[in-house]
Motif scaffolding. Structure first.
Motif, PDB file in Angstrom:
ATOM      1  N   GLY A 265     -50.786 122.422  27.619  1.00  0.00           N
ATOM      2  CA  GLY A 265     -50.279 123.036  28.837  1.00  0.00           C
ATOM      3  C   GLY A 265     -51.411 123.470  29.760  1.00  0.00           C
ATOM      4  O   GLY A 265     -52.441 123.971  29.302  1.00  0.00           O
ATOM      5  N   GLY A 266     -51.210 123.277  31.040  1.00  0.00           N
ATOM      6  CA  GLY A 266     -52.212 123.687  32.022  1.00  0.00           C
ATOM      7  C   GLY A 266     -52.007 125.128  32.444  1.00  0.00           C
ATOM      8  O   GLY A 266     -51.195 125.857  31.877  1.00  0.00           O
ATOM      9  N   ASP A 267     -52.745 125.533  33.469  1.00  0.00           N
ATOM     10  CA  ASP A 267     -52.670 126.919  33.914  1.00  0.00           C
ATOM     11  C   ASP A 267     -51.975 127.035  35.267  1.00  0.00           C
ATOM     12  O   ASP A 267     -52.247 127.929  36.047  1.00  0.00           O
ATOM     13  N   ASN A 268     -51.061 126.094  35.544  1.00  0.00           N
ATOM     14  CA  ASN A 268     -50.312 126.166  36.797  1.00  0.00           C
ATOM     15  C   ASN A 268     -49.429 127.404  36.848  1.00  0.00           C
ATOM     16  O   ASN A 268     -48.816 127.777  35.847  1.00  0.00           O
ATOM     17  N   ARG A 269     -49.351 128.001  38.020  1.00  0.00           N
ATOM     18  CA  ARG A 269     -48.432 129.106  38.228  1.00  0.00           C
ATOM     19  C   ARG A 269     -47.012 128.566  38.310  1.00  0.00           C
ATOM     20  O   ARG A 269     -46.737 127.584  38.998  1.00  0.00           O
ATOM     21  N   ALA A 270     -46.100 129.177  37.577  1.00  0.00           N
ATOM     22  CA  ALA A 270     -44.701 128.760  37.640  1.00  0.00           C
ATOM     23  C   ALA A 270     -44.155 129.037  39.038  1.00  0.00           C
ATOM     24  O   ALA A 270     -44.354 130.120  39.596  1.00  0.00           O
ATOM     25  N   SER A 271     -43.480 128.065  39.624  1.00  0.00           N
ATOM     26  CA  SER A 271     -42.934 128.215  40.968  1.00  0.00           C
ATOM     27  C   SER A 271     -41.734 129.150  40.953  1.00  0.00           C
ATOM     28  O   SER A 271     -41.069 129.327  39.934  1.00  0.00           O
ATOM     29  N   SER A 272     -41.446 129.713  42.100  1.00  0.00           N
ATOM     30  CA  SER A 272     -40.307 130.620  42.225  1.00  0.00           C
ATOM     31  C   SER A 272     -39.009 129.823  42.157  1.00  0.00           C
ATOM     32  O   SER A 272     -38.991 128.600  42.322  1.00  0.00           O
ATOM     33  N   ALA A 273     -37.910 130.534  41.921  1.00  0.00           N
ATOM     34  CA  ALA A 273     -36.602 129.887  41.881  1.00  0.00           C
ATOM     35  C   ALA A 273     -36.304 129.197  43.203  1.00  0.00           C
ATOM     36  O   ALA A 273     -35.725 128.109  43.239  1.00  0.00           O
ATOM     37  N   GLU A 274     -36.706 129.804  44.304  1.00  0.00           N
ATOM     38  CA  GLU A 274     -36.470 129.208  45.616  1.00  0.00           C
ATOM     39  C   GLU A 274     -37.252 127.913  45.788  1.00  0.00           C
ATOM     40  O   GLU A 274     -36.731 126.921  46.311  1.00  0.00           O
ATOM     41  N   GLU A 275     -38.504 127.900  45.323  1.00  0.00           N
ATOM     42  CA  GLU A 275     -39.320 126.689  45.429  1.00  0.00           C
ATOM     43  C   GLU A 275     -38.743 125.554  44.594  1.00  0.00           C
ATOM     44  O   GLU A 275     -38.686 124.402  45.036  1.00  0.00           O
ATOM     45  N   ILE A 276     -38.309 125.860  43.378  1.00  0.00           N
ATOM     46  CA  ILE A 276     -37.731 124.834  42.512  1.00  0.00           C
ATOM     47  C   ILE A 276     -36.442 124.291  43.103  1.00  0.00           C
ATOM     48  O   ILE A 276     -36.201 123.081  43.117  1.00  0.00           O
ATOM     49  N   ALA A 277     -35.605 125.183  43.620  1.00  0.00           N
ATOM     50  CA  ALA A 277     -34.353 124.746  44.234  1.00  0.00           C
ATOM     51  C   ALA A 277     -34.625 123.826  45.420  1.00  0.00           C
ATOM     52  O   ALA A 277     -33.938 122.820  45.622  1.00  0.00           O
ATOM     53  N   GLY A 278     -35.652 124.151  46.205  1.00  0.00           N
ATOM     54  CA  GLY A 278     -36.013 123.300  47.326  1.00  0.00           C
ATOM     55  C   GLY A 278     -36.510 121.941  46.887  1.00  0.00           C
ATOM     56  O   GLY A 278     -36.209 120.914  47.509  1.00  0.00           O
ATOM     57  N   ALA A 279     -37.279 121.913  45.786  1.00  0.00           N
ATOM     58  CA  ALA A 279     -37.778 120.646  45.266  1.00  0.00           C
ATOM     59  C   ALA A 279     -36.645 119.785  44.726  1.00  0.00           C
ATOM     60  O   ALA A 279     -36.620 118.568  44.923  1.00  0.00           O
ATOM     61  N   VAL A 280     -35.685 120.415  44.049  1.00  0.00           N
ATOM     62  CA  VAL A 280     -34.553 119.671  43.487  1.00  0.00           C
ATOM     63  C   VAL A 280     -33.759 118.978  44.584  1.00  0.00           C
ATOM     64  O   VAL A 280     -33.375 117.805  44.462  1.00  0.00           O
ATOM     65  N   SER A 281     -33.516 119.684  45.687  1.00  0.00           N
ATOM     66  CA  SER A 281     -32.735 119.103  46.782  1.00  0.00           C
ATOM     67  C   SER A 281     -33.575 118.206  47.681  1.00  0.00           C
ATOM     68  O   SER A 281     -33.042 117.307  48.331  1.00  0.00           O
ATOM     69  N   GLY A 282     -34.885 118.426  47.706  1.00  0.00           N
ATOM     70  CA  GLY A 282     -35.736 117.682  48.628  1.00  0.00           C
ATOM     71  C   GLY A 282     -36.350 116.417  48.072  1.00  0.00           C
ATOM     72  O   GLY A 282     -36.740 115.526  48.831  1.00  0.00           O
ATOM     73  N   PHE A 283     -36.464 116.310  46.747  1.00  0.00           N
ATOM     74  CA  PHE A 283     -37.073 115.138  46.139  1.00  0.00           C
ATOM     75  C   PHE A 283     -36.016 114.375  45.341  1.00  0.00           C
ATOM     76  O   PHE A 283     -35.550 114.847  44.305  1.00  0.00           O
ATOM     77  N   GLY A 284     -35.661 113.196  45.807  1.00  0.00           N
ATOM     78  CA  GLY A 284     -34.685 112.379  45.091  1.00  0.00           C
ATOM     79  C   GLY A 284     -35.309 111.730  43.870  1.00  0.00           C
ATOM     80  O   GLY A 284     -36.510 111.468  43.828  1.00  0.00           O
ATOM     81  N   GLY A 285     -34.511 111.466  42.860  1.00  0.00           N
ATOM     82  CA  GLY A 285     -35.011 110.809  41.661  1.00  0.00           C
ATOM     83  C   GLY A 285     -35.185 109.322  41.862  1.00  0.00           C
ATOM     84  O   GLY A 285     -34.600 108.718  42.770  1.00  0.00           O
ATOM     85  N   PHE A 286     -35.986 108.699  41.016  1.00  0.00           N
ATOM     86  CA  PHE A 286     -36.209 107.251  41.097  1.00  0.00           C
ATOM     87  C   PHE A 286     -35.028 106.497  40.491  1.00  0.00           C
ATOM     88  O   PHE A 286     -34.434 106.943  39.497  1.00  0.00           O
ATOM     89  N   THR A 287     -34.694 105.366  41.063  1.00  0.00           N
ATOM     90  CA  THR A 287     -33.631 104.536  40.519  1.00  0.00           C
ATOM     91  C   THR A 287     -34.180 103.270  39.868  1.00  0.00           C
ATOM     92  O   THR A 287     -33.427 102.465  39.342  1.00  0.00           O
ATOM     93  N   TYR A 288     -35.504 103.079  39.912  1.00  0.00           N
ATOM     94  CA  TYR A 288     -36.096 101.931  39.229  1.00  0.00           C
ATOM     95  C   TYR A 288     -37.437 102.327  38.638  1.00  0.00           C
ATOM     96  O   TYR A 288     -38.263 102.942  39.306  1.00  0.00           O
ATOM     97  N   ALA A 289     -37.639 102.015  37.374  1.00  0.00           N
ATOM     98  CA  ALA A 289     -38.889 102.332  36.680  1.00  0.00           C
ATOM     99  C   ALA A 289     -39.540 101.053  36.181  1.00  0.00           C
ATOM    100  O   ALA A 289     -38.850 100.107  35.805  1.00  0.00           O
ATOM    101  N   ARG A 290     -40.866 101.044  36.154  1.00  0.00           N
ATOM    102  CA  ARG A 290     -41.665  99.919  35.678  1.00  0.00           C
ATOM    103  C   ARG A 290     -41.435  98.693  36.537  1.00  0.00           C
ATOM    104  O   ARG A 290     -40.806  97.713  36.151  1.00  0.00           O
TER     105      ARG A 290
END
Length: 290
Positions: A265-290
């Motif tokens: 594990g690295g030493d990244n600061r855990a993001s706030s609930a608001e930041e995570i919620a924004g990332a979930v809605s703002g970054f779509g998942g990939f539909t094709y891998a490899r």
């Protein structure tokens, strides 16, 4: 808990669950930047002194040699391979990286899931990676969408077993443990995330119409939003799929999962609930891998 265990297919037979928690992982990198006023020899932008003419001539000579070497390599260097082919057999087993080719990886898709994979080892590895993404998605928590996914990725002889086992696993009690509503949806004001990301694939067994592929993955699962008691956590796991060539495509016959390998594990600061919620809605998942 591992991603598969959370969803009920983390064991040799779909339906197993574990209570192990994810670890928090991450990493940091640092770069050094020259700022005005930090230079040597009085230069406010930290630039190095100009090279003398002899150094310049030597540098030009090195560049010329590099250009000549690249041109020779592009001509094939006198070997018998063509189109950048290293001569390595495409059917050789192992964990080789996928090289870019002029062949389109897939010919179509079933909904958002890729289909039409090549009838070779690379095609089997690509199918396993994409099926890992689909089987680890939030759509698996919706009965109708789950059935569509199973119809797309599971071999006909195994689909009834998968469907009955997963229907039992995705229960009201299971949803409540994740903080979801009884129908598997997120409560008002929250966003549910369940994503699997393949890191790499490895062929462990192969024949003309059968293959066993391991997919090393990372994943996210949890409720994003202010005040969430089930925050989004990450995990590392390896999925093993036995695949069979059925009606012109690779289909999964079995699916199992184990924890790891997990990096330190690295030493990244855990993001706030608001930041995570924004990332979930703002970054779509990939539909094709490899």
């Amino acid at each position: 808990m591992s991603m598969g265990d959370e969803r009920g297919y983390g064991t040799d037979e779909p339906g197993g669950r574990s209570d192990d928690a994810y670890s928090t992982l991450g990493g940091t990198r640092q770069t050094r930047t020259r700022m005005p006023g930090g230079g040597d020899d009085g230069d406010p932008y930290g630039r190095r002194p100009a090279r003398n003419s002899r150094s310049l001539i030597m540098a030009v000579g090195v560049v010329v040699l590099l250009i000549a070497a690249i041109a020779f390599a592009n001509q094939g260097g006198g070997d018998n391979t063509s189109n950048g082919d290293s001569g390595k057999r495409p059917e050789a087993a192992g964990a080789d990286a996928t090289a870019a080719t002029g062949t389109k990886p897939v010919q179509g898709r079933n909904g958002t899931i890729a289909s039409g994979f090549a009838h070779d080892q690379q095609g089997a590895q690509s199918a396993a990676a994409n099926y890992a993404v689909a089987l680890g998605s939030a759509d698996m928590f919706d009965k109708t969408k789950r059935d569509d996914i199973l119809d797309s990725v599971i071999a006909p002889q195994s689909i009834d077993r998968f469907r009955s086992t997963l229907d039992a696993a995705y229960s009201i009690d299971f949803f409540q443990k994740l903080g979801l509503n009884d129908d598997g949806t997120a409560p008002a004001g929250f966003a549910f995330i369940s994503r699997t990301t393949p890191i790499g694939t490895k062929m462990t067994k192969s024949s003309t119409d059968e293959a066993t592929v391991e997919v090393w993955c990372s994943g996210l699962i949890g409720l994003a939003g202010e005040g969430s008691t089930k925050p989004v956590t990450d995990g590392w796991f390896t999925i093993t799929m036995e695949l069979k060539w059925v009606d012109g495509d690779w289909k999964a016959v079995t699916h199992s999962q184990k924890d790891g390998p997990a990096p330190v594990g690295g030493d990244n600061r855990a993001s706030s609930a608001e930041e995570i919620a924004g990332a979930v809605s703002g970054f779509g998942g990939f539909t094709y891998a490899r």
